[in-house]
Write an enzyme that holds these catalytic residues in place. Structure first.
Site, PDB file in Angstrom:
ATOM      1  N   SER A 102     117.401 -20.807  82.601  1.00 31.57           N
ATOM      2  CA  SER A 102     118.026 -20.642  81.281  1.00 31.57           C
ATOM      3  C   SER A 102     117.333 -21.382  80.150  1.00 31.57           C
ATOM      4  CB  SER A 102     119.488 -21.075  81.343  1.00 31.57           C
ATOM      5  OG  SER A 102     120.262 -20.100  81.994  1.00 31.57           O
ATOM      6  N   LYS A 105     116.661 -19.244  77.163  1.00 26.12           N
ATOM      7  CA  LYS A 105     117.561 -18.990  76.036  1.00 26.12           C
ATOM      8  C   LYS A 105     117.108 -19.660  74.745  1.00 26.12           C
ATOM      9  CE  LYS A 105     121.738 -18.132  78.812  1.00 26.12           C
ATOM     10  NZ  LYS A 105     121.291 -18.421  80.182  1.00 26.12           N
ATOM     11  N   SER A 159     125.101 -22.220  78.107  1.00 24.20           N
ATOM     12  CA  SER A 159     124.243 -21.318  78.889  1.00 24.20           C
ATOM     13  C   SER A 159     124.982 -20.057  79.333  1.00 24.20           C
ATOM     14  CB  SER A 159     123.668 -22.051  80.101  1.00 24.20           C
ATOM     15  OG  SER A 159     122.341 -21.646  80.353  1.00 24.20           O
TER      16      SER A 159
END
Length: 315
Positions: A102, A105, A159
């Protein structure tokens, strides 16, 4: 050690008297183990009450903690960078290409914000945003409507994968166009060993290196919205008549000893536990990248060790 023998002159009047004279002339030397000889000065130093002894012992204790290394870090790849001085302070496998989970992101947010889309536009979570790659859970229900800003907020802070997916679907040209823009931005930032295939980080084909990720962190740090959303402690959204409270996925945010400007965590089995930080330590900006850390709390532990190491180095 040999014994030294000194013989007296044979001037005795009888054999018995001569024997006594020789026996009395032999001197026996004492043999002491080397270990004991070395141990005695240390004992006396600890118990000595004079001022010079206390100062010597104090200097010895004060200097001992400085002999600290980062050999115990549990992350497989690490980079610690002083961006102001353009100086690498510590590195371990900093050029290794690895899945980044993640941490992806951060790039998703950077590209979405850079596209200048309306942050107040309402986006709807659809069935297409459900994770069918890892089958991960989500608290964001299908049908929930949030602003683009709201989606960015929970994607960066907690997240939230469905939020990142929704951002991709609502990008001009859809998710494929967003992924192309993400890879183009990586090239623009000089991230030559980085590749993205989707916006959430659920795919292990999203890869990078600590060196490349440090460049991404520096770019993200320049965006006020990313700084704010990634470091919020919690955020509550409305889903119909119910409210859902999200908390920051990075436990260091709640630690009073940390001054963090930008952060992101990530985890999938192929990537291990990952974390990037832009923080200040003793007034100095530092970028920290930790990839493939083993253990639930190991990435935070690694960051705390690095912070303590930097603090000692600044004394």
């Amino acid at each position: 050690m040999a014994l030294a023998v000194l013989a007296a002159p044979a001037l005795a009047r009888s054999a018995r008297a001569g024997a006594h004279a020789v026996a009395g002339s032999v001197r026996h030397a004492q043999v002491k183990p080397i270990v004991k000889l070395k141990a005695k000065p240390r004992v006396r130093l600890a118990k000595r009450k004079d001022v010079s002894g206390r100062k010597a012992a104090s200097r010895h204790r004060a200097s001992a903690p400085r002999q600290v290394t980062l050999a115990a870090l549990r992350s497989s790849a690490v980079l610690i960078l002083d961006p102001a001085a353009h100086k690498v302070l510590y590195q371990k496998n900093a050029d290794a290409v690895m899945p980044i989970a993640s941490l992806t992101k951060l790039m998703t947010a950077l590209v979405v914000i850079g596209a200048g889309q309306d942050l107040g536009e309402m986006l709807t979570v659809s069935d297409a945003d459900v994770d069918r790659l890892k089958y991960s859970s989500s608290r964001l229900k299908v049908g929930t409507r949030l602003t683009r800003s709201g989606m960015l907020h929970i994607a960066l802070m907690s997240s939230e994968n469905r939020a990142a997916s929704a951002l991709g679907r609502h990008y001009p040209g859809g998710t494929p166009a967003l992924v192309r823009a993400m890879n183009a931005k990586a090239r623009e930032l000089g991230m030559g060993r980085t590749r993205f295939v989707e916006p959430t980080g659920l795919s292990s084909l999203n890869v990078s290196t600590p060196e490349d990720l440090a460049k991404l962190v520096l770019a993200a740090q320049r965006e006020p919205l990313i700084r704010r959303y990634s470091t919020d402690r919690d955020h509550t959204i409305a889903q119909g008549r119910q409210s859902t409270r999200y908390r920051n996925s990075n436990r260091l945010i709640a630690s009073p000893g940390w001054q963090i400007g930008t952060q992101k965590t990530g985890y999938i089995s192929e990537a291990g536990r990952c974390m990037v930080l832009h923080a200040k330590v003793k007034g100095r900006a530092v970028v920290m990248v930790f990839l493939d850390s083993q253990g639930k709390f190991s990435r935070a532990s690694d960051a705390n060790q690095v912070r303590a190491w930097l603090v000692r180095a600044r004394r």
